[in-house]
Design a protein around this motif. Structure first.
Motif, PDB file in Angstrom:
ATOM      1  N   CYS A 214       0.645  -1.109  -0.091  1.00 37.91           N
ATOM      2  CA  CYS A 214       0.033  -0.059   0.049  1.00 37.91           C
ATOM      3  C   CYS A 214       0.833   1.174   0.037  1.00 37.91           C
ATOM      4  N   CYS A 217       0.987   4.109  -2.900  1.00 39.77           N
ATOM      5  CA  CYS A 217      -0.149   5.242  -2.977  1.00 39.77           C
ATOM      6  C   CYS A 217      -0.617   5.701  -1.793  1.00 39.77           C
ATOM      7  N   HIS A 218      -0.295   5.269  -0.683  1.00 38.27           N
ATOM      8  CA  HIS A 218      -0.878   5.840   0.539  1.00 38.27           C
ATOM      9  C   HIS A 218       0.195   6.241   1.583  1.00 38.27           C
ATOM     10  N   PRO A 228      -5.756   8.579  -0.774  1.00 38.19           N
ATOM     11  CA  PRO A 228      -6.013   9.424   0.413  1.00 38.19           C
ATOM     12  C   PRO A 228      -5.348   9.065   1.564  1.00 38.19           C
ATOM     13  N   ILE A 236     -13.565   8.770   2.397  1.00 36.09           N
ATOM     14  CA  ILE A 236     -14.584   8.813   1.186  1.00 36.09           C
ATOM     15  C   ILE A 236     -15.515   7.753   1.487  1.00 36.09           C
ATOM     16  N   HIS A 237     -15.153   6.723   1.898  1.00 32.56           N
ATOM     17  CA  HIS A 237     -16.025   5.715   1.711  1.00 32.56           C
ATOM     18  C   HIS A 237     -16.651   4.974   3.123  1.00 32.56           C
ATOM     19  N   VAL A 247     -13.607  -1.652   1.050  1.00 35.18           N
ATOM     20  CA  VAL A 247     -13.228  -0.808   0.163  1.00 35.18           C
ATOM     21  C   VAL A 247     -11.764  -1.501  -0.421  1.00 35.18           C
ATOM     22  N   LYS A 255     -11.162   4.848  -9.567  1.00 33.00           N
ATOM     23  CA  LYS A 255     -10.421   6.004  -9.152  1.00 33.00           C
ATOM     24  C   LYS A 255      -9.109   5.524  -8.746  1.00 33.00           C
ATOM     25  N   MET A 257      -7.871   2.732  -7.035  1.00 33.82           N
ATOM     26  CA  MET A 257      -7.888   1.759  -5.898  1.00 33.82           C
ATOM     27  C   MET A 257      -7.958   0.393  -6.329  1.00 33.82           C
TER      28      MET A 257
HETATM   29  C1  HEC Z   1      -2.402   2.205  -7.036  1.00 32.09           C
HETATM   30  C2  HEC Z   1      -2.489   2.892  -6.009  1.00 32.09           C
HETATM   31  C3  HEC Z   1      -3.007   2.328  -5.016  1.00 32.09           C
HETATM   32  C4  HEC Z   1      -2.767   1.266  -4.001  1.00 32.09           C
HETATM   33  C5  HEC Z   1      -1.605   0.362  -4.405  1.00 32.09           C
HETATM   34  C6  HEC Z   1      -3.671   1.153  -2.812  1.00 32.09           C
HETATM   35  N1  HEC Z   1      -4.371   2.164  -2.777  1.00 32.09           N
HETATM   36 FE1  HEC Z   1      -5.963   2.549  -1.525  1.00 32.09          FE
HETATM   37  N2  HEC Z   1      -6.717   3.839  -2.690  1.00 32.09           N
HETATM   38  C7  HEC Z   1      -6.195   4.572  -3.883  1.00 32.09           C
HETATM   39  C8  HEC Z   1      -7.018   5.704  -4.366  1.00 32.09           C
HETATM   40  C9  HEC Z   1      -6.757   6.358  -5.677  1.00 32.09           C
HETATM   41  C10 HEC Z   1      -8.077   5.604  -3.347  1.00 32.09           C
HETATM   42  C11 HEC Z   1      -9.157   6.696  -3.383  1.00 32.09           C
HETATM   43  C12 HEC Z   1     -10.522   5.853  -4.023  1.00 32.09           C
HETATM   44  C13 HEC Z   1     -11.652   7.093  -4.248  1.00 32.09           C
HETATM   45  O1  HEC Z   1     -11.465   8.015  -4.317  1.00 32.09           O
HETATM   46  O2  HEC Z   1     -12.650   6.558  -4.194  1.00 32.09           O
HETATM   47  C14 HEC Z   1      -7.817   4.599  -2.278  1.00 32.09           C
HETATM   48  C15 HEC Z   1      -8.679   4.599  -1.358  1.00 32.09           C
HETATM   49  C16 HEC Z   1      -8.386   3.693  -0.219  1.00 32.09           C
HETATM   50  C17 HEC Z   1      -9.188   3.550   1.040  1.00 32.09           C
HETATM   51  C18 HEC Z   1     -10.566   4.235   1.311  1.00 32.09           C
HETATM   52  C19 HEC Z   1     -10.121   5.703   1.822  1.00 32.09           C
HETATM   53  C20 HEC Z   1     -11.289   6.385   2.184  1.00 32.09           C
HETATM   54  O3  HEC Z   1     -11.217   7.578   2.357  1.00 32.09           O
HETATM   55  O4  HEC Z   1     -12.270   6.042   1.986  1.00 32.09           O
HETATM   56  C21 HEC Z   1      -8.482   2.454   1.687  1.00 32.09           C
HETATM   57  C22 HEC Z   1      -8.935   2.178   3.155  1.00 32.09           C
HETATM   58  C23 HEC Z   1      -7.297   2.222   1.260  1.00 32.09           C
HETATM   59  N3  HEC Z   1      -7.425   2.609  -0.018  1.00 32.09           N
HETATM   60  C24 HEC Z   1      -6.553   1.073   1.698  1.00 32.09           C
HETATM   61  C25 HEC Z   1      -5.520   0.484   0.917  1.00 32.09           C
HETATM   62  C26 HEC Z   1      -4.634  -0.432   1.326  1.00 32.09           C
HETATM   63  C27 HEC Z   1      -4.970  -1.107   2.647  1.00 32.09           C
HETATM   64  C28 HEC Z   1      -3.892  -0.876   0.279  1.00 32.09           C
HETATM   65  C29 HEC Z   1      -2.936  -1.951   0.347  1.00 32.09           C
HETATM   66  C30 HEC Z   1      -3.398  -3.240   0.531  1.00 32.09           C
HETATM   67  C31 HEC Z   1      -4.224   0.140  -0.616  1.00 32.09           C
HETATM   68  N4  HEC Z   1      -5.191   0.902  -0.338  1.00 32.09           N
HETATM   69  C32 HEC Z   1      -3.507   0.064  -1.815  1.00 32.09           C
HETATM   70  C33 HEC Z   1      -4.965   4.015  -4.490  1.00 32.09           C
HETATM   71  C34 HEC Z   1      -4.309   2.857  -3.921  1.00 32.09           C
END
Ligand code: HEC
Length: 318
Positions: A214, A217-218, A228, A236-237, A247, A255, A257
């Motif tokens: 993660c 991106c995070h 985010p 957001i969710h 999510v 988006k 994710m």
């Molecule tokens: C390729 C980039 C990317 C990766 C890798 C990624 N995410 Fe995300 N994630 C995003 C994006 C972009 C969003 C925003 C989605 C939206 O705007 O609805 C997001 C949203 C989220 C959210 C929701 C946040 C909210 O405000 O509701 C969570 C929880 C989250 N990610 C957890 C994870 C976790 C845990 C991992 C690893 C297992 C991960 N993400 C890997 C890009 C990524």
């Protein structure tokens, strides 16, 4: 004349039963491969329906037959052939059914009851020395034969399964089915029954999952980047364990994710979601991305969704 009608009847009932039989064959075919209770039920329903149809046709023919007979008798009478008419009428009276009844009950006609009357008399109650009705006797012998076969099959030969063995076998099958389900669907843990994992083992698994997948991106501390900020109270969710689990599991592909359900096991998703909520949330790292989404207040949002609370689901667990 009579024989012709009989032959016609047999041909007709076979003709009626044939499609039903074909149907039953078709319904039975998938049961051989899939062997579901449903197809078996359908098969039996069709067989029962076929039997009902045959019986109905039988009754129709009988009614038709006796109507024709009555017409015949009337016609003979009109022609003045009284003797022939009477002979036919007498033949009609001793019907097939009547003969069957007589044979299977072996009852003494009321007029001859005097002959079989015992000579005792208890307060006016008398007894007839009737024979045992053959239908009853036949059933009696059938039950004896059945008992012999049953005892041999289930208790002596070891071929039949006892209720306990059957139960054990069914339990085994169910366990295999559960194992198979778990192998393909994971443990059954999903967003409807997930709980926050607060033990250190789970949280450290969560940390590893986060660090491996993660960070790009995070951010290394959850401060956000392409994705985010995961350390603030804005989501957001939604910010409940169920929301976060979902999510991560299903992602927000449009988006950017990813959906992680194919890469991560349900337990790993639970661990990383818990890690985010327990360890990252509230840490206020440097370079934090500005909040996105809405402020999440646990008490308000969790309450109305009573179905998703862990307590309500606890009995549905493993
Ligand atoms: C390729 C980039 C990317 C990766 C890798 C990624 N995410 Fe995300 N994630 C995003 C994006 C972009 C969003 C925003 C989605 C939206 O705007 O609805 C997001 C949203 C989220 C959210 C929701 C946040 C909210 O405000 O509701 C969570 C929880 C989250 N990610 C957890 C994870 C976790 C845990 C991992 C690893 C297992 C991960 N993400 C890997 C890009 C990524």
């Amino acid at each position: 004349m009579k024989n012709k009608r009989r032959i016609l009847f047999v041909v007709w009932s076979l003709f009626m039963a044939f499609p039903a039989w074909l149907f039953a064959q078709n319904a039975a075919a998938p049961a051989a491969s899939g062997s579901t209770d449903d197809t078996n039920l359908v098969k039996w329903l069709i067989i029962v329906a076929a039997v009902i149809i045959v019986v109905a046709v039988l009754a129709l023919f009988k009614a038709l037959n006796s109507m024709l007979k009555i017409q015949e008798i009337n016609a003979l009478r009109e022609l003045g052939m009284e003797e022939a008419a009477q002979k036919l009428a007498a033949e009609r009276k001793v019907s097939w059914w009547r003969r069957m009844m007589e044979r299977w009950t072996d009852a003494v006609p009321i007029e001859q009851e005097k002959d079989v009357l015992f000579d005792h008399d208890y307060d006016g109650i008398q007894e007839l020395d009737n024979k045992l009705p053959p239908w009853w006797l036949a059933l009696f012998y059938i039950t004896i034969a059945f008992a012999v076969v049953y005892i041999f099959y289930y208790h002596l030969s070891g071929m039949g399964m006892s209720s306990q063995e059957m139960y054990a076998q069914e339990m085994k099958q169910a366990e295999a089915a559960v194992a198979e389900y778990k192998a393909t669907h994971g443990s059954g843990l999903d967003e409807t029954n997930v709980t926050l994992a607060e033990d250190e083992t789970a949280l450290s698994i969560g940390e590893t999952v986060y660090k491996t997948n993660c960070v790009p991106c995070h951010g290394g501390q959850g401060e956000g980047g392409i994705g985010p900020n995961l350390t603030d109270k804005y989501w957001i969710h939604g910010g409940s364990i169920q929301n976060v689990f979902k999510v991560i599991k299903d992602g927000v592909p449009e988006k950017g994710m990813l959906a992680w359900k194919d890469q991560l096991k349900a337990e790993q998703i639970q661990a990383v979601a818990s890690y985010i909520l327990v360890k990252l949330q509230g840490t206020n790292p440097p370079n934090a991305k500005e909040p996105q989404g809405e402020l999440y207040e646990p008490e308000e949002t969790a309450a109305p969704d009573a179905e998703n609370t862990p307590e309500a689901e606890s009995d549905g667990g493993e």
